[in-house]
Design a protein around this motif. Structure first.
Motif, PDB file in Angstrom:
ATOM      1  N   SER A  11       0.846  -1.199   0.000  1.00 42.07           N
ATOM      2  CA  SER A  11       0.000   0.000   0.000  1.00 42.07           C
ATOM      3  C   SER A  11       0.877   1.243   0.000  1.00 42.07           C
ATOM      4  O   SER A  11       2.061   1.194   0.356  1.00 42.07           O
ATOM      5  CB  SER A  11      -0.899   0.008   1.231  1.00 42.07           C
ATOM      6  OG  SER A  11      -0.118   0.196   2.407  1.00 42.07           O
ATOM      7  N   LEU A  12       0.295   2.366  -0.403  1.00 40.92           N
ATOM      8  CA  LEU A  12       1.040   3.618  -0.455  1.00 40.92           C
ATOM      9  C   LEU A  12       1.607   3.964   0.920  1.00 40.92           C
ATOM     10  O   LEU A  12       2.776   4.376   1.044  1.00 40.92           O
ATOM     11  CB  LEU A  12       0.134   4.743  -0.952  1.00 40.92           C
ATOM     12  CG  LEU A  12       0.756   6.156  -0.968  1.00 40.92           C
ATOM     13  CD1 LEU A  12       2.010   6.178  -1.836  1.00 40.92           C
ATOM     14  CD2 LEU A  12      -0.264   7.182  -1.446  1.00 40.92           C
ATOM     15  N   LEU A  13       0.805   3.805   1.982  1.00 42.95           N
ATOM     16  CA  LEU A  13       1.261   4.140   3.325  1.00 42.95           C
ATOM     17  C   LEU A  13       2.437   3.253   3.739  1.00 42.95           C
ATOM     18  O   LEU A  13       3.419   3.732   4.308  1.00 42.95           O
ATOM     19  CB  LEU A  13       0.109   4.001   4.329  1.00 42.95           C
ATOM     20  CG  LEU A  13       0.440   4.364   5.791  1.00 42.95           C
ATOM     21  CD1 LEU A  13       0.984   5.789   5.899  1.00 42.95           C
ATOM     22  CD2 LEU A  13      -0.785   4.203   6.683  1.00 42.95           C
ATOM     23  N   ASP A  14       2.352   1.957   3.414  1.00 48.32           N
ATOM     24  CA  ASP A  14       3.446   1.047   3.754  1.00 48.32           C
ATOM     25  C   ASP A  14       4.712   1.397   2.972  1.00 48.32           C
ATOM     26  O   ASP A  14       5.831   1.279   3.496  1.00 48.32           O
ATOM     27  CB  ASP A  14       3.046  -0.397   3.481  1.00 48.32           C
ATOM     28  CG  ASP A  14       2.070  -0.933   4.526  1.00 48.32           C
ATOM     29  OD1 ASP A  14       2.015  -0.350   5.630  1.00 48.32           O
ATOM     30  OD2 ASP A  14       1.367  -1.923   4.237  1.00 48.32           O
ATOM     31  N   ARG A  15       4.544   1.830   1.725  1.00 51.88           N
ATOM     32  CA  ARG A  15       5.711   2.222   0.933  1.00 51.88           C
ATOM     33  C   ARG A  15       6.370   3.471   1.519  1.00 51.88           C
ATOM     34  O   ARG A  15       7.589   3.571   1.556  1.00 51.88           O
ATOM     35  CB  ARG A  15       5.311   2.461  -0.530  1.00 51.88           C
ATOM     36  CG  ARG A  15       4.804   1.200  -1.250  1.00 51.88           C
ATOM     37  CD  ARG A  15       4.923   1.336  -2.758  1.00 51.88           C
ATOM     38  NE  ARG A  15       4.229   2.483  -3.302  1.00 51.88           N
ATOM     39  CZ  ARG A  15       2.943   2.504  -3.674  1.00 51.88           C
ATOM     40  NH1 ARG A  15       2.210   1.398  -3.534  1.00 51.88           N
ATOM     41  NH2 ARG A  15       2.413   3.586  -4.199  1.00 51.88           N
ATOM     42  N   ILE A  16       5.528   4.393   1.988  1.00 48.96           N
ATOM     43  CA  ILE A  16       6.069   5.600   2.619  1.00 48.96           C
ATOM     44  C   ILE A  16       6.833   5.235   3.892  1.00 48.96           C
ATOM     45  O   ILE A  16       7.917   5.753   4.160  1.00 48.96           O
ATOM     46  CB  ILE A  16       4.933   6.598   2.927  1.00 48.96           C
ATOM     47  CG1 ILE A  16       4.369   7.179   1.631  1.00 48.96           C
ATOM     48  CG2 ILE A  16       5.449   7.731   3.828  1.00 48.96           C
ATOM     49  CD1 ILE A  16       3.149   8.056   1.829  1.00 48.96           C
ATOM     50  N   LYS A  17       6.266   4.312   4.675  1.00 49.96           N
ATOM     51  CA  LYS A  17       6.933   3.892   5.916  1.00 49.96           C
ATOM     52  C   LYS A  17       8.273   3.221   5.620  1.00 49.96           C
ATOM     53  O   LYS A  17       9.264   3.446   6.316  1.00 49.96           O
ATOM     54  CB  LYS A  17       6.034   2.953   6.699  1.00 49.96           C
ATOM     55  CG  LYS A  17       4.834   3.636   7.347  1.00 49.96           C
ATOM     56  CD  LYS A  17       3.985   2.625   8.120  1.00 49.96           C
ATOM     57  CE  LYS A  17       2.816   3.315   8.816  1.00 49.96           C
ATOM     58  NZ  LYS A  17       1.975   2.350   9.568  1.00 49.96           N
ATOM     59  N   THR A  18       8.314   2.416   4.578  1.00 50.24           N
ATOM     60  CA  THR A  18       9.576   1.771   4.204  1.00 50.24           C
ATOM     61  C   THR A  18      10.613   2.811   3.801  1.00 50.24           C
ATOM     62  O   THR A  18      11.796   2.706   4.141  1.00 50.24           O
ATOM     63  CB  THR A  18       9.345   0.785   3.038  1.00 50.24           C
ATOM     64  OG1 THR A  18       8.395  -0.216   3.445  1.00 50.24           O
ATOM     65  CG2 THR A  18      10.645   0.101   2.635  1.00 50.24           C
ATOM     66  N   SER A  19      10.168   3.834   3.080  1.00 54.52           N
ATOM     67  CA  SER A  19      11.072   4.916   2.690  1.00 54.52           C
ATOM     68  C   SER A  19      11.598   5.651   3.925  1.00 54.52           C
ATOM     69  O   SER A  19      12.771   6.040   3.982  1.00 54.52           O
ATOM     70  CB  SER A  19      10.371   5.898   1.761  1.00 54.52           C
ATOM     71  OG  SER A  19      10.005   5.281   0.542  1.00 54.52           O
ATOM     72  N   MET A  20      10.743   5.842   4.928  1.00 58.19           N
ATOM     73  CA  MET A  20      11.165   6.499   6.166  1.00 58.19           C
ATOM     74  C   MET A  20      12.226   5.685   6.893  1.00 58.19           C
ATOM     75  O   MET A  20      13.170   6.236   7.471  1.00 58.19           O
ATOM     76  CB  MET A  20       9.964   6.728   7.083  1.00 58.19           C
ATOM     77  CG  MET A  20       9.047   7.835   6.627  1.00 58.19           C
ATOM     78  SD  MET A  20       7.621   8.050   7.712  1.00 58.19           S
ATOM     79  CE  MET A  20       6.941   9.573   7.046  1.00 58.19           C
ATOM     80  N   VAL A  21      12.070   4.366   6.855  1.00 55.55           N
ATOM     81  CA  VAL A  21      13.083   3.500   7.463  1.00 55.55           C
ATOM     82  C   VAL A  21      14.413   3.683   6.731  1.00 55.55           C
ATOM     83  O   VAL A  21      15.473   3.832   7.348  1.00 55.55           O
ATOM     84  CB  VAL A  21      12.639   2.020   7.430  1.00 55.55           C
ATOM     85  CG1 VAL A  21      13.788   1.118   7.870  1.00 55.55           C
ATOM     86  CG2 VAL A  21      11.430   1.811   8.319  1.00 55.55           C
ATOM     87  N   GLY A  22      14.365   3.679   5.407  1.00 57.79           N
ATOM     88  CA  GLY A  22      15.577   3.851   4.622  1.00 57.79           C
ATOM     89  C   GLY A  22      16.226   5.211   4.826  1.00 57.79           C
ATOM     90  O   GLY A  22      17.452   5.331   4.779  1.00 57.79           O
TER      91      GLY A  22
END
Length: 291
Positions: A11-22
């Motif tokens: 999902s878009l939100l999960d992709r954003i969260k993954t980017s925040m981790v990176g």
């Protein structure tokens, strides 16, 4: 280190969260769900939501920076100006201390002397000014005179004195506490002079002492060394005298023997005037900035 890329099927939100981790944005990651909920309720616009996430992350990083700098500067026990009881020391000009908190003395590479009897809050004020400097992004180091001279003496024995002096010259503000509380080891005055001379007119210092300048010859075991030290430490100086009783003993004064109570206030001798050829007169030295 491989960067974890977002899963395109997530999902878009999960992709954003993954980017925040990176991107190493732990605080934004913590608050993004609440931020999205506010966005869904119409309480935030998209730009306001982005700003909120950035502000949370910036605040978190600044707090982490300050904590790290305080620990590295040996200011682990945080003292603040708000926590100092100015009412207990009526001889102290609060406005002058708050002017010092503006940190102009650091930019002017001046030396602040905090003089007074034990327990009057000299170390508290020195630490609090150090905390203000850390918050302003300046490098600070706090050390007692005994520990400083011990470190320099060890470096001299090991043949690393020049490097150790360079180390103590790095901070924008060096706070040296407890001058006069413990005897200075033989040769310690010369080691201290080398550091003072290396920082002279290059970086600021705060010194605290329960002894007046007239006693520095006794403290450092040599009037010649004391004169050389004061020659540099009083050239660009702000001298603040605190005449008062011990804050630490205030609650237990009635338990002290009479002879201790009657001598609780120990006023250091008045500062000796130090003149240098071609330098400003006395009113242009210790008090010329009105801090």
């Amino acid at each position: 280190m491989n960067t974890i890329l977002p899963d395109p099927s997530a999902s878009l939100l999960d992709r954003i969260k993954t980017s925040m981790v990176g991107l190493k944005m732990p605080r934004s990651l913590e608050v993004i769900d609440a931020c999205v909920a506010q966005l869904d309720r119409g309480e935030l616009s998209p730009l306001e939501a982005i700003e909120l996430l950035f502000l949370e992350e910036l605040s978190f990083r600044e707090s982490r920076r300050i904590k790290t700098a305080l620990r590295m500067g040996r200011l682990a026990t945080v003292k603040t100006l708000a926590g100092y009881d100015f009412s207990f020391q009526p001889s102290l000009d609060k406005a002058r201390i708050m002017a010092l908190a503006e940190l102009n003395f650091i930019d002017r590479t001046e030396v602040v002397h905090l003089l007074g009897p034990p327990g009057t809050g000299k170390s508290h004020l020195a630490s609090a000014l150090g905390v203000e400097a850390v918050k302003a992004g300046k490098s600070v180091s706090f050390i007692t005179l005994a520990d400083l001279i011990g470190s320099l003496a060890k470096a001299e024995r090991e043949g690393n004195l020049r490097e150790r002096i360079r180390f103590y010259c790095r901070p924008s503000l060096l706070i040296i506490d407890e001058i006069g509380y413990l005897p200075v080891i033989p040769g310690g005055g010369n080691l201290f002079f080398q550091l003072v001379n290396a920082r002279y007119e290059k970086a600021a210092m705060i010194l605290t002492s329960n002894r007046g300048f007239a006693e520095w010859g006794e403290i450092f075991g040599s009037p010649v060394v004391a004169t050389a030290l004061l020659d540099r430490l009083l050239h660009h100086a702000i001298v603040i005298q605190i005449d008062g009783s011990s804050y630490r003993l205030r609650r237990h004064a009635d338990l002290l023997p009479e002879h201790i109570r009657s001598n609780a206030i120990i006023t250091p001798p008045p500062p000796v005037e130090h003149k240098r050829r071609g330098r400003p007169p006395k009113n242009g030295g210790a008090n010329h900035h009105g801090d």
